[in-house]
Design a protein around this motif. Sequence first.
Motif, PDB file in Angstrom:
ATOM      1  N   PHE A   1      -1.284   4.437   8.155  1.00  0.00           N
ATOM      2  CA  PHE A   1      -1.164   3.156   8.832  1.00  0.00           C
ATOM      3  C   PHE A   1       0.140   3.128   9.603  1.00  0.00           C
ATOM      4  O   PHE A   1       1.126   3.727   9.199  1.00  0.00           O
ATOM      5  N   GLU A   2       0.127   2.407  10.694  1.00  0.00           N
ATOM      6  CA  GLU A   2       1.350   2.092  11.409  1.00  0.00           C
ATOM      7  C   GLU A   2       1.577   0.605  11.223  1.00  0.00           C
ATOM      8  O   GLU A   2       0.677  -0.196  11.451  1.00  0.00           O
ATOM      9  N   MET A   3       2.765   0.253  10.763  1.00  0.00           N
ATOM     10  CA  MET A   3       3.051  -1.154  10.500  1.00  0.00           C
ATOM     11  C   MET A   3       4.465  -1.473  10.955  1.00  0.00           C
ATOM     12  O   MET A   3       5.278  -0.570  11.181  1.00  0.00           O
ATOM     13  N   GLU A   4       4.748  -2.756  11.101  1.00  0.00           N
ATOM     14  CA  GLU A   4       6.090  -3.179  11.481  1.00  0.00           C
ATOM     15  C   GLU A   4       7.077  -2.767  10.407  1.00  0.00           C
ATOM     16  O   GLU A   4       6.832  -2.963   9.212  1.00  0.00           O
ATOM     17  N   ALA A   5       8.195  -2.200  10.823  1.00  0.00           N
ATOM     18  CA  ALA A   5       9.198  -1.724   9.873  1.00  0.00           C
ATOM     19  C   ALA A   5       9.769  -2.857   9.022  1.00  0.00           C
ATOM     20  O   ALA A   5      10.091  -2.658   7.853  1.00  0.00           O
ATOM     21  N   ASN A   6       9.848  -4.060   9.583  1.00  0.00           N
ATOM     22  CA  ASN A   6      10.422  -5.165   8.816  1.00  0.00           C
ATOM     23  C   ASN A   6       9.556  -5.559   7.623  1.00  0.00           C
ATOM     24  O   ASN A   6      10.038  -6.205   6.702  1.00  0.00           O
ATOM     25  N   TYR A   7       8.270  -5.163   7.609  1.00  0.00           N
ATOM     26  CA  TYR A   7       7.425  -5.441   6.443  1.00  0.00           C
ATOM     27  C   TYR A   7       7.941  -4.711   5.197  1.00  0.00           C
ATOM     28  O   TYR A   7       7.692  -5.137   4.079  1.00  0.00           O
ATOM     29  N   LEU A   8       8.660  -3.610   5.395  1.00  0.00           N
ATOM     30  CA  LEU A   8       9.195  -2.870   4.248  1.00  0.00           C
ATOM     31  C   LEU A   8      10.224  -3.679   3.476  1.00  0.00           C
ATOM     32  O   LEU A   8      10.503  -3.382   2.315  1.00  0.00           O
TER      33      LEU A   8
END
Length: 120
Positions: free
Chosen positions: A46-53
């Motif tokens: 998956f590619e996701m927004e880094a801020n979700y981490l």
Amino acid sequence: MMMSSIVKKLLFCGAKGFPSISDDSRIQAGHVRVCVGRDIALMCKFEMEANYLNHPLFQILLELSAEQEFGYTYDGALRIACDVDLFHYLLRLLETSNPSAHYMELSDLISKFYTSAIYN
């Protein structure tokens, strides 16, 4: 039942229009790639927004993955050992800015996910 689950994962992970990605695609600025799934052979990327981490639920999933599944040191992409559908559900909650996601415990997320899966 096991076979339909495997087929579902393969279709989901390879289907166009879903957030999984191919190995040769470029990553968008501000995004990260993660591999999701308990079985390394059936993981989805998956590619996701880094801020979700930074979200507490992702931090818990990462910690559990490191402790229980993959260990603290390994080569390669960031891996999250959880059900792919559960991960997708969490992404959708965050992408839609669902306020309940910000106050949810992992057990609540799992319960809500399985409850919604029963009724859908």
